[in-house]
Enzyme design. Structure first.
Site, PDB file in Angstrom:
ATOM      1  N   CYS A 136       0.983  -1.163   0.015  1.00 10.58           N
ATOM      2  CA  CYS A 136      -0.007   0.279  -0.071  1.00 10.58           C
ATOM      3  C   CYS A 136       0.902   1.269   0.120  1.00 10.58           C
ATOM      4  O   CYS A 136       1.415   1.517   1.129  1.00 10.58           O
ATOM      5  CB  CYS A 136      -0.916   0.044   1.167  1.00 10.58           C
ATOM      6  SG  CYS A 136      -2.107   1.429   1.502  1.00 10.58           S
ATOM      7  N   CYS A 139      -0.686   4.273   1.938  1.00 12.79           N
ATOM      8  CA  CYS A 139      -0.564   4.032   3.548  1.00 12.79           C
ATOM      9  C   CYS A 139       1.086   4.290   4.009  1.00 12.79           C
ATOM     10  O   CYS A 139       1.145   4.737   5.051  1.00 12.79           O
ATOM     11  CB  CYS A 139      -0.945   2.469   4.166  1.00 12.79           C
ATOM     12  SG  CYS A 139      -2.369   1.976   3.372  1.00 12.79           S
ATOM     13  N   ASP A 140       1.884   3.776   3.280  1.00 12.45           N
ATOM     14  CA  ASP A 140       3.263   3.580   3.777  1.00 12.45           C
ATOM     15  C   ASP A 140       4.332   4.654   3.081  1.00 12.45           C
ATOM     16  O   ASP A 140       5.741   4.528   3.390  1.00 12.45           O
ATOM     17  CB  ASP A 140       3.806   2.076   3.710  1.00 12.45           C
ATOM     18  CG  ASP A 140       2.829   1.107   4.240  1.00 12.45           C
ATOM     19  OD1 ASP A 140       2.455   1.720   5.224  1.00 12.45           O
ATOM     20  OD2 ASP A 140       2.789   0.214   3.901  1.00 12.45           O
TER      21      ASP A 140
END
Ligand code: NAP
Length: 310
Positions: A136, A139-140
């Site tokens: 992701c 997200c990261d």
């Protein structure tokens, strides 16, 4: 237990398909519950800019759109419950949905549990998950500011998320097992024109190495069979998707890959059970399709309830 179901419609899965179904279901005055195991929004929570969803010419980020879907579903009275559904008993008119926390009953069930990203299943992938290996970018990505990262895969997801990473990372190298990409032409053209996006063709990742965090990957060129060690701090894996349908085996008809078989009204092989979104057979796995499926499933659930009560 009473024979009166608690709900008219239970929607399993709170992604775009499930939340769209909920909006239509509550607005049809059906008592509606969405059961979600993790976070409302589903796949779009992992998507940075969504540029191909009609109505947002400037694009919209997935998290904001998920919030809008949720707000709209709540506004008309959808109930939500965080629980993991482990079993369905849908043979009879009264459908039982069994979660880890409790059991729920309903007249109809809409299955919208989507899927999960495929894994490479190579040494180091599990060991370094969350310490350099990610599925992701949205997200990261922030953890990789000004670093060198690789993206594995050649589809829309790899390029979309890879392009997102080019805004944060120093260099993004896409590693693809062939010499032509599967991704759409518009993403390809953008990728080829992005200076800090590079490509390594005809190659697979055989190993992810590091010391606490990811430091390098071992690549094999499938044409020459030569191996190379490439230094990198992040490995983003986008090699496709599989439906989450183990809990549906022997309950409704699935295709060999585990997608739920439906007709165009989203009816499954069991009366009163419908499916929508990425879990559905022949889904194009686009956001607009998930929304459309959810709407069709809710309308079918409404018709089913009307017919059963006549
Ligand atoms: P995908 O289209 O199935 O692409 C998967 C990619 O990973 C392919 O390039 C494939 O290579 C490669 N691959 C598969 N297994 C591999 C392995 N073991 N090792 C190395 N490479 C491997 O999957 P996706 O990109 O997740 O997209 C899925 C669906 O979602 C598509 O319908 C897509 O259009 C949609 N989607 C759309 C958007 C968008 O519109 N912006 C964004 C995300 C997803 P080959 O090409 O050689 O098979």
């Amino acid at each position: 237990m009473s024979n009166e179901p608690e709900y008219d419609v239970i929607i399993v899965g709170g992604g775009a398909a499930g939340l769209s179904a909920a909006i239509y279901s509550v607005r049809a005055m059906l008592k509606t519950l969405v059961i979600e195991k993790l976070a409302l929004g589903g796949e779009i929570l992992k998507t940075g800019d969504i540029e191909n969803y009609p109505g947002f010419p400037e694009g919209i980020d997935g998290t904001s759109l998920a919030g809008l879907y949720e707000e709209q579903a709540r506004r008309f009275g959808t109930e939500f419950k965080y629980d993991t559904v482990v079993e369905l008993d849908v043979k009879n008119k009264l459908k039982r949905v069994v979660g880890d926390e409790r059991e729920y009953t309903s007249k109809t069930v809409i299955i919208a549990t989507g899927g999960e990203h495929n894994k490479l299943e190579i040494p180091g992938e599990e060991e370094f998950a969350g310490r350099g290996v990610s599925y992701c970018a949205t997200c990261d990505g922030n953890f990789f500011r000004d670093m060198d990262v690789v993206v594995v895969g050649g589809g829309d997801a790899a390029l979309d998320e890879g392009l997102y990473l080019t805004r944060l990372a120093k260099n993004v190298t896409v590693i693809h097992r062939r010499d032509t990409l599967r991704a759409s032409k518009i993403l390809q053209s953008r990728a080829f024109n992005t200076p800090n996006m590079n490509f390594i063709w005809d190659s697979i990742v055989e190993e992810i190495n590091g010391n606490g965090d990811v430091k390098s990957i071992k690549l094999r060129n499938l044409k020459t069979n030569s191996q190379q060690e490439l230094a990198t701090e992040g490995v983003f894996i986008y090699i496709g998707f599989h439906p989450v349908s183990d809990y549906l085996k022997d309950i409704i008809d699935l295709d060999p890959a585990g997608h739920v078989a439906t007709n165009l009204q989203m009816n499954t092989s069991v009366p009163g059970v419908f499916a929508a979104g990425d879990i559905r057979q022949f889904s194009d796995r686009q956001l607009g399709n998930a929304v459309g499926d959810g709407i069709a499933a809710a309308l079918s659930a409404y018709r089913y309830i009307q017919e059963e009560e006549i």
